[in-house]
Design a protein around this motif. Structure first.
Motif, PDB file in Angstrom:
ATOM      1  N   UNK A  87       0.824  -1.308   0.181  1.00  0.00           N
ATOM      2  CA  UNK A  87       0.037   0.012  -0.166  1.00  0.00           C
ATOM      3  C   UNK A  87       0.688   1.120  -0.009  1.00  0.00           C
ATOM      4  N   UNK A  88       1.868   1.095   0.725  1.00  0.00           N
ATOM      5  CA  UNK A  88       2.686   2.317   0.884  1.00  0.00           C
ATOM      6  C   UNK A  88       3.578   2.615  -0.806  1.00  0.00           C
ATOM      7  N   UNK A  89       3.985   1.785  -1.050  1.00  0.00           N
ATOM      8  CA  UNK A  89       4.583   1.787  -2.580  1.00  0.00           C
ATOM      9  C   UNK A  89       3.660   2.404  -3.499  1.00  0.00           C
ATOM     10  N   UNK A 112      13.099 -10.155  -1.311  1.00  0.00           N
ATOM     11  CA  UNK A 112      11.703 -10.164  -0.751  1.00  0.00           C
ATOM     12  C   UNK A 112      10.779  -9.210  -0.841  1.00  0.00           C
ATOM     13  N   UNK A 113      11.024  -8.364  -1.953  1.00  0.00           N
ATOM     14  CA  UNK A 113      10.221  -7.273  -2.413  1.00  0.00           C
ATOM     15  C   UNK A 113       9.336  -7.590  -3.787  1.00  0.00           C
ATOM     16  N   UNK A 114      10.035  -8.624  -4.409  1.00  0.00           N
ATOM     17  CA  UNK A 114       9.683  -8.915  -5.702  1.00  0.00           C
ATOM     18  C   UNK A 114       8.248  -8.986  -6.185  1.00  0.00           C
ATOM     19  N   UNK A 115       7.619  -9.995  -5.357  1.00  0.00           N
ATOM     20  CA  UNK A 115       6.265 -10.269  -5.521  1.00  0.00           C
ATOM     21  C   UNK A 115       5.330  -9.270  -5.291  1.00  0.00           C
ATOM     22  N   UNK A 116       5.651  -8.457  -4.337  1.00  0.00           N
ATOM     23  CA  UNK A 116       4.729  -7.200  -3.753  1.00  0.00           C
ATOM     24  C   UNK A 116       4.951  -6.268  -4.703  1.00  0.00           C
ATOM     25  N   UNK A 117       6.156  -6.018  -5.384  1.00  0.00           N
ATOM     26  CA  UNK A 117       6.171  -4.798  -6.424  1.00  0.00           C
ATOM     27  C   UNK A 117       5.546  -5.428  -7.681  1.00  0.00           C
ATOM     28  N   UNK A 118       5.608  -6.415  -7.949  1.00  0.00           N
ATOM     29  CA  UNK A 118       4.447  -7.247  -9.072  1.00  0.00           C
ATOM     30  C   UNK A 118       3.158  -6.727  -8.867  1.00  0.00           C
ATOM     31  N   UNK A 119       2.741  -7.087  -7.556  1.00  0.00           N
ATOM     32  CA  UNK A 119       1.339  -6.902  -7.359  1.00  0.00           C
ATOM     33  C   UNK A 119       0.845  -5.638  -7.288  1.00  0.00           C
TER      34      UNK A 119
END
Length: 256
Positions: A87-89, A112-119
């Motif tokens: 949500x922050x990004x 550890x950020x990859x899947x979240x940035x893709x989402x």
């Protein structure tokens, strides 16, 4: 162009001409006894600032804490809740779009950020707000890295060690490189942490006593400079490609 250093009239001129931004992201987490906890975000910032200087594209401040709960057994590691991180990004990215940015490169240096940035990128694309993609330096030059190191490692290994030796040599504990190697896990393969086909590990410490992998003694500042230059070329090419695309071509295709 580095956003915090500019006055708004100059930024207004940028937004009238360009629609791309580089957003560096990393983590603040353990990287063994020899590297600083800021390793990932320092590397991401190095690449983003370098390519911004080369191209004139906008670079935002660095997001320094990511999703790092798998390193919490080691002192100092800071980790964001995955949903809060997403949500922050996303909110930061949406704020950029109010000024005319419609394509973003997340210059990421933490796995550890990859899947979240893709989402986040999918959310922004689905509502046709922006096209945001995640980029990791080591994934842009994998063959070169494999050729360079006999014992590479996914975390705190020679590739990250070499980059910090190049970018921030004063932060590397050169006298602990052998300790990092000997107390960590040198040989890394696809079978690590797996049992009968299942990933039976959750944390870095489950596979490595000191949390790092590979042979750190293979690293040097000279190697780091070569890798930094090669990956910077790839990021520059990506930025130029993305800026040249028609926005409509980047959006979701029609339902068949």
């Amino acid at each position: 162009m580095y956003l915090p250093n500019e006055a708004w009239p100059d930024l207004q001129s940028y937004f009238e001409e360009e629609s791309l931004a580089l957003v560096p992201l990393g983590s603040t987490e353990q990287h063994g006894p020899h590297l600083p906890e800021g390793t990932d975000h320092l590397i991401a910032e190095g690449f983003a600032r370098e390519v911004a200087e080369r191209t004139g594209y906008l670079c935002t401040p660095t997001i320094t804490i990511g999703v790092s709960d798998h390193h919490l057994q080691f002192p100092g590691t800071a980790s964001a809740d995955p949903a809060a991180f997403r949500d922050y990004v996303e909110s930061i990215t949406r704020s950029l779009t109010t000024h005319g940015i419609d394509r973003v490169i997340y210059v990421n240096a933490h796995g550890g950020n990859v899947t979240h940035l893709r989402e986040v990128g999918r959310r922004l694309r689905n509502d046709e707000t922006a096209f945001a993609v995640e980029w990791m330096w080591d994934e842009s030059i994998p063959e070169r890295i494999d050729e360079t190191f006999e014992h590479n490692g996914p975390h705190g290994g020679p590739k990250e060690t070499a980059l910090i030796q190049h970018l921030h040599p004063d932060l590397v504990h050169e006298d602990r490189l052998e300790e990092a190697r000997d107390d960590g896990l040198v040989e890394v393969d696809e079978g690590i942490g797996r049992t009968h086909g299942s990933r039976t590990f959750y944390d870095s410490i489950d596979n490595s006593e000191n949390g790092v992998f590979g042979d750190q003694t293979d690293a040097s500042a000279e190697i780091g400079a070569e890798l930094f230059g090669a990956a910077s070329d790839e990021l520059e090419a990506l930025a130029m490609w993305l800026a040249d695309q028609e926005f409509s071509d980047l959006m979701p295709k029609e339902h068949v």
